[in-house]
Design a protein around this motif. Sequence first.
Motif, short mmCIF file in Angstrom:
data_model
loop_
_atom_site.label_atom_id
_atom_site.label_comp_id
_atom_site.label_asym_id
_atom_site.label_seq_id
_atom_site.Cartn_x
_atom_site.Cartn_y
_atom_site.Cartn_z
N GLY A 1 0.84 -1.19 -0.13
CA GLY A 1 -0.13 0.04 0.14
C GLY A 1 1.22 1.05 -0.35
O GLY A 1 0.59 2.14 -0.73
N GLY B 1 -2.74 5.00 1.66
CA GLY B 1 -2.50 3.76 1.22
C GLY B 1 -2.50 2.25 1.82
O GLY B 1 -2.77 0.98 1.43
N VAL C 1 -4.81 -1.08 1.43
CA VAL C 1 -4.41 -1.97 1.17
C VAL C 1 -4.77 -3.27 2.05
O VAL C 1 -4.95 -3.94 1.72
CB VAL C 1 -2.77 -1.44 0.73
#
Length: 319
Positions: free
Chosen positions: A96, A116, A120
């Motif tokens: 991520g 991120g 993820v």
Amino acid sequence: MDTVAPLAVGSADVISQFIVASLVSAPFDWFLNVADVVFSWVAEVTGLEFLAYPYMQRAYLSVLAIGIVGPLVGSFLVYRDLSMVGDTLAHTAFAGVAAALFLEATVALTVPPLVGALVVATIAALVVQALVEYTGARSDAALAMVLTGGFALGSVLISLTDGGISVGINQYLFGSLATVSRADVGLLVSMTLVVVTAVSVAYRPLLYVTFDETSARASRVHVRAVNTLLSILTAFVVVSAMRIMGVILVAALLVIPVVTATHLGRSYKQSLVYGVLAGEVAGVVGVTLAYLYGLAAGGSIVMVALAGFVAVQLVRRFS
């Protein structure tokens, strides 16, 4: 690309810090200010000057928070033989971070690396659960597939930029005392409150599913919802601890303190408390040793945690 990527990574990190600070750190400014006063007073009384350094104060506050949420969530994983969940989500969180930095470096789309990582890691947790429930895959096999897939994705994204984004990824891979900001502490305190509240509210269903999932289903406990909650909480713990522990070692405090405390308490609650205490001791002692001897903070914390486990086993064996 080699000259542009580091600048892009830097701008992404600045924007990430600004967003996190606006949403998380600001409401906890009063807490951080009080902590500063307390640490400074202790430094003056004890003569330990490093306790007055702002970055050391942030490091101690971070590990104190990690020492709570790691064993608190990890206890439900260890007793379900899912200790590798933390390691799996840590490696997918790495993907991520890599994805966020890749987007910034290639298409100028700014995504905060921690955002991120959280997105993820959460998706990965749900994918593991889906693999077990809908494909009949064994849990260890599902974890292995997601772990290797996540790390492979991160490696591919790094290679696509000729290694340019590795400059920004290193701090997430290995962690650092110096890079822990007020925003990071605010994030950890927020995550701690969220995790403690969620576990307190859902404690009975979590405990029921942990020790007898079959009976829990027969009693109409929403097992899937409980499993989803545990997966998401694990993702939150992993991501919030990445900055100081690093992706490679963050899963250790989900497991080692819990295993250390397994035989210390007479009940699950007592073992849970001892696990949190073990996590706190490992964090504080590890950070102190890291400062005094110039060691990597994450590695120092894990080594202290392992030493605690060995010490407990020796006492049990010869007492």
